[in-house]
Design a protein around this motif. Structure first.
Motif, short mmCIF file in Angstrom:
data_model
loop_
_atom_site.label_atom_id
_atom_site.label_comp_id
_atom_site.label_asym_id
_atom_site.label_seq_id
_atom_site.Cartn_x
_atom_site.Cartn_y
_atom_site.Cartn_z
N THR A 153 8.49 1.65 1.81
CA THR A 153 7.74 0.63 2.54
C THR A 153 7.35 1.06 3.95
O THR A 153 6.59 0.36 4.61
N ASP A 155 5.12 -5.50 3.67
CA ASP A 155 5.65 -4.90 2.44
C ASP A 155 7.18 -4.93 2.46
O ASP A 155 7.82 -5.25 1.46
N ILE A 170 3.58 -4.48 -5.39
CA ILE A 170 3.42 -3.95 -4.04
C ILE A 170 2.99 -2.48 -4.11
O ILE A 170 2.10 -2.05 -3.38
#
Length: 187
Positions: A111, A16, A173
């Motif tokens: 992330t 990610d 994402i």
């Protein structure tokens, strides 16, 4: 846990962050400073979060797992939408200047939330958290530094659409994280 297993976990956790680094590279030059800055931000947060998860496992395990994906989704979606709006407003989509903490901090946190959950599992597996955090941090640093370069190469070819593409990728994402953690798609 073997070093190979730790490397695979680190690589998985860094994906990610890699995708976000590529997005950043679409709009920023791949100077050594930018590559090091992005690598350090993402690498440090990916290394710190498992340590936090490891030590907080007994206190917060259930509450963290229940909403971490919503936090990541909200942050990445917000930043993606903002990036798209800025790209649409900006007629000339060149280099956005220096990468600052204001830009990188929320991305690094968003992330690395998965790494927090991994740290919780490390506590239950009695994993050496110092080694695990170091491996995760180093792998993420390297992957993100390369991601900036890759994004910069493609960004120079698609300057007009780079901001919009980067924003869409951030939103996707965030959606992926949310859908995986809610069981809609497999992990």
């Amino acid at each position: 846990m073997s070093l190979i297993e730790l490397l695979l976990i680190a690589l998985g956790l860094s994906m990610d962050a890699f995708a976000v680094a590529v997005c950043l590279g679409l709009r920023h030059r791949s100077t050594m400073k930018n590559m090091l800055t992005v690598g350090l931000y993402f690498g440090i947060f990916q290394a710190i979060m498992p340590v936090i998860g490891y030590f907080a496992a007994s206190l917060f395990a259930n509450s963290i797992v229940n909403y971490d994906h919503w936090i990541a989704f909200a942050i990445l979606s917000f930043l993606g939408i903002r990036m798209i709006i800025e790209a649409v407003r900006n007629k000339e989509n060149g280099d956005d200047g220096p990468l600052t903490a204001k830009h990188l901090l929320p991305l690094a946190v968003a992330t690395s939330i998965d790494a927090l959950a991994v740290g919780i599992s490390f506590a239950f597996l009695d994993t050496d958290i110092v080694t695990a955090a170091a491996v995760i941090g180093v792998v993420t640093f390297a992957v993100c530094a390369v991601g900036i370069r890759i994004g910069s190469i493609f960004g120079s070819r698609i300057k007009k659409w780079a901001g919009t593409a980067g924003g869409i990728i951030l939103i996707l994402i965030g959606c992926k994280i949310l859908l995986e953690h809610t069981g809609v798609i497999g992990l």
